[in-house]
Scaffold this active site. Structure first.
Site, PDB file in Angstrom:
ATOM      1  N   HIS A 101      23.330  -7.138 -51.394  1.00 60.57           N
ATOM      2  CA  HIS A 101      22.233  -7.153 -50.419  1.00 60.57           C
ATOM      3  C   HIS A 101      22.753  -6.797 -49.025  1.00 60.57           C
ATOM      4  O   HIS A 101      22.153  -5.988 -48.302  1.00 60.57           O
ATOM      5  CB  HIS A 101      21.597  -8.546 -50.352  1.00 60.57           C
ATOM      6  CG  HIS A 101      20.901  -8.974 -51.609  1.00 60.57           C
ATOM      7  ND1 HIS A 101      19.967  -8.198 -52.248  1.00 60.57           N
ATOM      8  CD2 HIS A 101      20.990 -10.130 -52.333  1.00 60.57           C
ATOM      9  CE1 HIS A 101      19.510  -8.841 -53.314  1.00 60.57           C
ATOM     10  NE2 HIS A 101      20.124 -10.009 -53.388  1.00 60.57           N
TER      11      HIS A 101
ATOM     12  N   GLU B  90      25.511 -11.347 -53.257  1.00 60.76           N
ATOM     13  CA  GLU B  90      25.024 -11.344 -51.875  1.00 60.76           C
ATOM     14  C   GLU B  90      25.602 -10.180 -51.076  1.00 60.76           C
ATOM     15  O   GLU B  90      24.945  -9.642 -50.183  1.00 60.76           O
ATOM     16  CB  GLU B  90      25.370 -12.670 -51.191  1.00 60.76           C
ATOM     17  CG  GLU B  90      24.739 -13.901 -51.845  1.00 60.76           C
ATOM     18  CD  GLU B  90      23.225 -13.821 -51.929  1.00 60.76           C
ATOM     19  OE1 GLU B  90      22.604 -13.098 -51.121  1.00 60.76           O
ATOM     20  OE2 GLU B  90      22.647 -14.472 -52.828  1.00 60.76           O
TER      21      GLU B  90
END
Length: 350
Positions: free
Chosen positions: A21, A18
């Site tokens: 991203h 994550e």
């Protein structure tokens, strides 16, 4: 204590995915509304700038929620208003960061445990390899035309070869002479088909070699993961061999307990538990990276396919249609997760 270590491993892998991203979105001035590790109720949260950060109860998954990710918003910093290339980079960053994590951890692991080049240090007397003229010190460079760099690649190939099928090996002698032989595995005393060679780990001297073999380590796990996926699709594995987070956690717990029992001191146990956790991080991080690149709606791979279609056709897919596609994919993924979870529970408790 064991469960904390297992949760930490999953948490590190999800965080790095994550974070990939997140950081690429921030670099491209995309507003990130939420950054969450874990799912379910929040047990800790704070806000900074435009982003709220969450640590959630269930240590499975996470998300990086960007403004305009699933809808059209009139804001220049919305995900939907960025170029196709920018959005491709943001979506691809999650899996890419998983591979980066696996590579970095491989450097550490190899520095501590050594590397396993495909050099044979023993050839079993009167075994298939011996009879084919293979000698200790020879290095396997190809198996049936496929290049290899780790001894484990030979082991993996032999497990999937179909028992007694002949195998063509290209080898290099210490003198530099390259030769090729065909070897037929033979049933060993323990009921396993082998060609009668032994390789293993050696000290990996120099940082340059650590980097090189970390690349080979990453390559090996990518190859093993893709091979495993092919076998699942073609029915080459039993349902008992397919594991989700619960099953993996159970195996990790068994490994930790074995290390504790076999270690002669607490310091030795701690060292080998850390090394085993590093190995699990590498394996699981590569798995997560590849799984997310599968062209399934709702996964990163599915979103990349839609962005590539948009880039080729130069026509943006309407947000509502993309949302429907992602919802369908999300439901399919949930069903798959439920099936895997059921299989894990069945294998662990029954």
């Amino acid at each position: 204590m064991n469960i904390i270590l297992i949760i930490l491993v999953f948490g590190i892998i999800v965080f790095f995915h994550e974070f990939g991203h997140f950081i690429v979105a921030k670099i491209n001035k995309i507003k990130v509304s939420e950054f969450s590790i874990g799912m379910g109720p929040a047990i800790f949260s704070f806000g900074k700038g435009d982003t709220k950060y969450f640590l959630r109860l269930l240590p499975l998954g996470g998300y990086c929620l960007m403004l305009g990710e699933d809808e059209e918003i009139d804001d220049e910093n919305a995900f939907s208003n960025k170029s196709v290339l920018t959005r491709l980079l943001v979506i691809a960053a999650g899996p890419v960061f998983n591979f980066i994590l696996a590579f970095l951890f491989s450097i550490i692991l190899i520095n501590q445990t050594g590397c396993d080049p495909a050099v044979l240090y023993q050839v079993v007397d009167r075994g298939p390899a011996y009879e084919a003229g293979i000698e200790p010190g020879d290095k396997i460079i190809e198996i049936d035309g496929d290049k290899i760099y780790n001894y484990r690649e030979l082991t993996l190939y032999m497990e999937l070869n179909g028992k007694h099928n002949p195998v063509t090996l290209k080898l290099e002698k210490p003198s530099g002479e390259v030769y090729e032989v065909t070897v037929t595995p033979r049933l060993d005393t323990d009921g396993v088909y082998r060609i009668g060679v032994v390789g293993g780990y050696i000290e990996c001297k120099g940082f340059g070699n650590n980097i090189k073999y970390a690349g080979y380590e990453l390559r090996y796990w990518v190859k093993a993961t893709i091979t495993s996926l092919k076998m699942i699709v073609t029915g080459g594995v039993e349902s008992e061999d397919v594991m989700g987070p619960v099953g993996v956690g159970g195996v990790m717990n068994e490994v930790i307990e074995e290390v504790k029992e076999e270690s002669e001191s607490t310091a030795e146990a701690v060292k080998y538990i850390i090394l085993n956790m590093l190995n699990w991080c590498i394996l699981l991080s590569v798995n997560l990276g590849i799984m997310n690149l599968l062209p399934i709606p709702a996964l990163d791979g599915g979103r990349l396919v839609l962005l590539i279609i948009e880039g080729v056709t130069r026509k943006k897919i309407p947000a509502e249609k993309e949302a429907i596609i992602n919802i369908i994919g999300f439901v399919l993924v949930l069903i798959l997760m439920f099936v895997v979870l059921f299989n894990d529970v069945k294998n662990v408790f029954f």
